[in-house]
Enzyme design. Structure first.
Site, PDB file in Angstrom:
ATOM      1  N   ARG A  13       0.839  -1.220   0.000  1.00 47.61           N
ATOM      2  CA  ARG A  13       0.000   0.000   0.000  1.00 47.61           C
ATOM      3  C   ARG A  13       0.868   1.262   0.000  1.00 47.61           C
ATOM      4  O   ARG A  13       1.048   1.892  -1.033  1.00 47.61           O
ATOM      5  CB  ARG A  13      -0.968  -0.049   1.207  1.00 47.61           C
ATOM      6  CG  ARG A  13      -2.109   0.956   1.120  1.00 47.61           C
ATOM      7  CD  ARG A  13      -1.734   2.371   1.541  1.00 47.61           C
ATOM      8  NE  ARG A  13      -1.253   2.470   2.916  1.00 47.61           N
ATOM      9  CZ  ARG A  13      -0.751   3.588   3.425  1.00 47.61           C
ATOM     10  NH1 ARG A  13      -0.671   4.690   2.705  1.00 47.61           N
ATOM     11  NH2 ARG A  13      -0.291   3.603   4.670  1.00 47.61           N
ATOM     12  N   ASP A  14       1.443   1.618   1.132  1.00 47.61           N
ATOM     13  CA  ASP A  14       2.246   2.845   1.213  1.00 47.61           C
ATOM     14  C   ASP A  14       3.429   2.755   0.246  1.00 47.61           C
ATOM     15  O   ASP A  14       3.808   3.740  -0.396  1.00 47.61           O
ATOM     16  CB  ASP A  14       2.763   3.033   2.648  1.00 47.61           C
ATOM     17  CG  ASP A  14       3.104   4.470   2.997  1.00 47.61           C
ATOM     18  OD1 ASP A  14       2.988   5.347   2.129  1.00 47.61           O
ATOM     19  OD2 ASP A  14       3.495   4.714   4.151  1.00 47.61           O
ATOM     20  N   HIS A 206       5.214   4.755  12.623  1.00 47.40           N
ATOM     21  CA  HIS A 206       5.320   4.656  11.157  1.00 47.40           C
ATOM     22  C   HIS A 206       6.385   5.663  10.714  1.00 47.40           C
ATOM     23  O   HIS A 206       6.130   6.864  10.652  1.00 47.40           O
ATOM     24  CB  HIS A 206       3.938   4.998  10.579  1.00 47.40           C
ATOM     25  CG  HIS A 206       3.840   4.969   9.104  1.00 47.40           C
ATOM     26  ND1 HIS A 206       3.132   3.982   8.434  1.00 47.40           N
ATOM     27  CD2 HIS A 206       4.319   5.790   8.140  1.00 47.40           C
ATOM     28  CE1 HIS A 206       3.183   4.216   7.127  1.00 47.40           C
ATOM     29  NE2 HIS A 206       3.891   5.312   6.922  1.00 47.40           N
ATOM     30  N   HIS A 208       9.365   7.090   8.064  1.00 47.24           N
ATOM     31  CA  HIS A 208       9.964   7.131   6.721  1.00 47.24           C
ATOM     32  C   HIS A 208      11.437   7.465   6.895  1.00 47.24           C
ATOM     33  O   HIS A 208      11.816   8.219   7.787  1.00 47.24           O
ATOM     34  CB  HIS A 208       9.250   8.164   5.842  1.00 47.24           C
ATOM     35  CG  HIS A 208       7.942   7.667   5.312  1.00 47.24           C
ATOM     36  ND1 HIS A 208       7.751   7.356   3.983  1.00 47.24           N
ATOM     37  CD2 HIS A 208       6.778   7.390   5.933  1.00 47.24           C
ATOM     38  CE1 HIS A 208       6.501   6.929   3.805  1.00 47.24           C
ATOM     39  NE2 HIS A 208       5.891   6.936   4.973  1.00 47.24           N
ATOM     40  N   CYS A 239       4.122   9.503  -0.553  1.00 45.25           N
ATOM     41  CA  CYS A 239       2.721   9.881  -0.736  1.00 45.25           C
ATOM     42  C   CYS A 239       2.677  11.029  -1.718  1.00 45.25           C
ATOM     43  O   CYS A 239       3.410  12.008  -1.579  1.00 45.25           O
ATOM     44  CB  CYS A 239       2.132  10.288   0.611  1.00 45.25           C
ATOM     45  SG  CYS A 239       0.474  11.005   0.482  1.00 45.25           S
ATOM     46  N   ASN A 248       9.621   4.385   2.939  1.00 41.51           N
ATOM     47  CA  ASN A 248       9.353   3.946   4.302  1.00 41.51           C
ATOM     48  C   ASN A 248      10.606   3.302   4.872  1.00 41.51           C
ATOM     49  O   ASN A 248      11.470   2.823   4.128  1.00 41.51           O
ATOM     50  CB  ASN A 248       8.263   2.872   4.297  1.00 41.51           C
ATOM     51  CG  ASN A 248       6.897   3.417   4.003  1.00 41.51           C
ATOM     52  OD1 ASN A 248       6.555   3.660   2.858  1.00 41.51           O
ATOM     53  ND2 ASN A 248       6.115   3.605   5.038  1.00 41.51           N
TER      54      ASN A 248
HETATM   55  N1  COA Z   1     -13.514   5.026  -3.850  1.00 42.53           N
HETATM   56  C1  COA Z   1     -13.747   5.313  -5.159  1.00 42.53           C
HETATM   57  N2  COA Z   1     -14.192   6.493  -5.592  1.00 42.53           N
HETATM   58  C2  COA Z   1     -14.434   7.427  -4.673  1.00 42.53           C
HETATM   59  C3  COA Z   1     -14.219   7.211  -3.309  1.00 42.53           C
HETATM   60  C4  COA Z   1     -13.740   5.949  -2.908  1.00 42.53           C
HETATM   61  N3  COA Z   1     -13.511   5.658  -1.624  1.00 42.53           N
HETATM   62  N4  COA Z   1     -14.549   8.324  -2.636  1.00 42.53           N
HETATM   63  C5  COA Z   1     -14.964   9.229  -3.540  1.00 42.53           C
HETATM   64  N5  COA Z   1     -14.887   8.687  -4.771  1.00 42.53           N
HETATM   65  C6  COA Z   1     -15.225   9.318  -6.049  1.00 42.53           C
HETATM   66  C7  COA Z   1     -16.614   9.898  -6.019  1.00 42.53           C
HETATM   67  O1  COA Z   1     -17.553   8.900  -6.388  1.00 42.53           O
HETATM   68  C8  COA Z   1     -16.525  11.024  -7.008  1.00 42.53           C
HETATM   69  O2  COA Z   1     -16.550  10.488  -8.315  1.00 42.53           O
HETATM   70  P1  COA Z   1     -17.197  11.307  -9.525  1.00 42.53           P
HETATM   71  O3  COA Z   1     -16.347  12.538  -9.679  1.00 42.53           O
HETATM   72  O4  COA Z   1     -17.065  10.354 -10.644  1.00 42.53           O
HETATM   73  O5  COA Z   1     -18.598  11.610  -9.085  1.00 42.53           O
HETATM   74  C9  COA Z   1     -15.120  11.554  -6.782  1.00 42.53           C
HETATM   75  O6  COA Z   1     -14.369  10.446  -6.232  1.00 42.53           O
HETATM   76  C10 COA Z   1     -15.065  12.738  -5.845  1.00 42.53           C
HETATM   77  O7  COA Z   1     -15.737  12.392  -4.654  1.00 42.53           O
HETATM   78  P2  COA Z   1     -15.761  13.327  -3.358  1.00 42.53           P
HETATM   79  O8  COA Z   1     -16.595  12.660  -2.334  1.00 42.53           O
HETATM   80  O9  COA Z   1     -16.098  14.738  -3.763  1.00 42.53           O
HETATM   81  O10 COA Z   1     -14.286  13.232  -2.860  1.00 42.53           O
HETATM   82  P3  COA Z   1     -13.103  14.293  -2.887  1.00 42.53           P
HETATM   83  O11 COA Z   1     -12.791  14.723  -4.261  1.00 42.53           O
HETATM   84  O12 COA Z   1     -13.364  15.321  -1.852  1.00 42.53           O
HETATM   85  O13 COA Z   1     -11.896  13.338  -2.397  1.00 42.53           O
HETATM   86  C11 COA Z   1     -11.208  11.412  -1.152  1.00 42.53           C
HETATM   87  C12 COA Z   1     -11.913  12.754  -1.129  1.00 42.53           C
HETATM   88  C13 COA Z   1     -10.987  11.003   0.291  1.00 42.53           C
HETATM   89  C14 COA Z   1     -12.085  10.403  -1.845  1.00 42.53           C
HETATM   90  C15 COA Z   1      -9.858  11.518  -1.935  1.00 42.53           C
HETATM   91  O14 COA Z   1      -9.194  12.671  -1.536  1.00 42.53           O
HETATM   92  C16 COA Z   1      -8.995  10.322  -1.728  1.00 42.53           C
HETATM   93  O15 COA Z   1      -9.307   9.232  -2.153  1.00 42.53           O
HETATM   94  N6  COA Z   1      -7.832  10.489  -1.069  1.00 42.53           N
HETATM   95  C17 COA Z   1      -6.931   9.397  -0.756  1.00 42.53           C
HETATM   96  C18 COA Z   1      -5.535   9.877  -0.658  1.00 42.53           C
HETATM   97  C19 COA Z   1      -4.599   8.768  -0.236  1.00 42.53           C
HETATM   98  O16 COA Z   1      -4.894   7.592  -0.322  1.00 42.53           O
HETATM   99  N7  COA Z   1      -3.411   9.183   0.216  1.00 42.53           N
HETATM  100  C20 COA Z   1      -2.387   8.277   0.595  1.00 42.53           C
HETATM  101  C21 COA Z   1      -2.601   7.662   1.934  1.00 42.53           C
HETATM  102  S1  COA Z   1      -1.854   8.614   3.244  1.00 42.53           S
HETATM  103 ZN    ZN Z   2       3.863   6.320   5.127  1.00 43.59          ZN
END
Ligand code: COA
Ligand code: ZN
Length: 302
Positions: A13-14, A206, A208, A239, A248
């Site tokens: 994942r990370d 955790h 890095h 990230c 990491n």
């Molecule tokens: N899985 C799949 N799609 C998702 C989702 C999920 N968990 N959550 C939201 N979406 C989709 C929505 O359906 C929407 O799709 P559309 O544009 O086709 O309608 C789009 O993403 C935007 O959704 P929204 O609820 O407005 O989310 P956002 O744009 O505010 O983003 C997160 C919020 C949390 C979904 C996004 O920032 C994210 O996934 N971040 C993860 C970052 C990460 O993993 N970082 C590393 C780990 S530290």
């Molecule tokens: Zn990390």
């Protein structure tokens, strides 16, 4: 004090989330299998996040459906919201991790929420985990420094960790997302968490290794009673929302250190190195970790 340590593998994942070139689901599954062969019992497998945010993990549904479950091995997945929860449940997960941070600006960049909003978004996820009997974890990222905000105080870390425990997570992992901490910072933050009444057994660290301090930080945390560490086989990681974050702490480096410290962990160094070689071939670059290059050490005559 117990001398058994849990090694929580975050490589799939990370480690992979920031890799630009697509990695096949087959290669990821083989990697996870090799990690389990090495004795790792907690292997964070993927994230049910927006595929736009993290394209590399867009195959989470397929990966979790195909993943061979082995007795005694836990495969947590990251879930940020209800959409992720639905996907994770459909894919048959048994452990989830929610993730927020100690700094507002990183939380906004990473998950587009305030810290308070993130806690609210996680509530249904952790409620479902309790209903289903899933294990759960919460992450506090940028606990030692934020790429946008700079310094982060320990009071902020304690506050967010408390909120995650109040939601009902089993464990909280305290993250040095950009790899800026040294041992004195670890003592400052961990001591504040323990003074707040949090049990060391429910904390993970955790680190890095961006600036080469990860192993020193592990020893500082060990001295304070922390017994769970996150690491990534092959030392991959980063990230996309944490500019400047490098790999990491490498699992092979952690295993070697713990062996020399006489701590038990159940993980076989040669097995980890085999998994590291696999992921290095998949990524098309040589291993940069210390123990990955040097190997373990079997003294002559032993
Ligand atoms: N899985 C799949 N799609 C998702 C989702 C999920 N968990 N959550 C939201 N979406 C989709 C929505 O359906 C929407 O799709 P559309 O544009 O086709 O309608 C789009 O993403 C935007 O959704 P929204 O609820 O407005 O989310 P956002 O744009 O505010 O983003 C997160 C919020 C949390 C979904 C996004 O920032 C994210 O996934 N971040 C993860 C970052 C990460 O993993 N970082 C590393 C780990 S530290
Ligand atoms: Zn990390």
């Amino acid at each position: 004090m117990a001398d058994n340590v849990r090694i929580y593998e975050v490589g799939p994942r990370d480690g992979l989330q920031n890799e630009k070139a697509p990695i096949s689901t087959d290669d990821k599954l083989e990697f996870i299998g090799l990690l389990a062969d090495a004795g790792l019992r907690e292997i964070e497998a993927t994230s049910f996040v927006s595929p736009t945010a993290i394209p590399q993990l867009a195959d989470a549904d397929e990966l979790m459906r195909r993943l061979e479950r082995r007795a005694g091995v836990r495969h947590p997945v990251l879930v940020p919201n209800e959409r992720g929860l639905e996907r994770a449940e459909a894919a048959g997960v048994e452990a989830v991790a929610v993730f927020t941070a100690a700094s507002e600006q990183f939380t906004r960049a990473n998950i587009n929420m305030t810290i308070t909003e993130s806690i609210a978004a996680f509530r249904p996820v952790i409620e479902r985990a309790h209903e289903r009997g899933w294990w759960s974890r919460g992450y506090v990222s940028t606990a030692f420094g934020c790429p946008y905000q700079g310094e982060v105080g320990e009071a902020a870390v304690v506050g967010v960790a408390r909120q995650l425990f109040e939601l009902g997570v089993d464990e909280v992992s305290i993250g040095d997302t950009i790899g800026v901490a040294g041992p004195a910072d670890v003592r400052r933050v961990v001591t504040a968490l323990l003074h707040a009444g949090i049990d060391a057994e429910r904390l993970a660290m955790h680190f890095h290794d961006t600036r080469g301090t990860a192993l020193a930080n592990v020893t500082a945390a060990l001295d304070l009673g922390i017994r769970c560490f996150d690491s990534s086989t092959g030392g991959t990681g980063g990230c996309p929302y944490a500019p400047g974050a490098a790999g990491n702490l490498a699992t092979e480096d952690l295993v070697y250190l713990l062996d020399r410290e006489g701590m038990t962990h159940g993980v076989d160094l040669d097995g980890v190195l085999a998994a590291a070689r696999h992921i290095s071939e998949v990524l098309g670059r040589a291993l940069s970790t210390k123990v990955g290059q040097a190997g373990g050490w079997r003294p002559a005559g032993a």
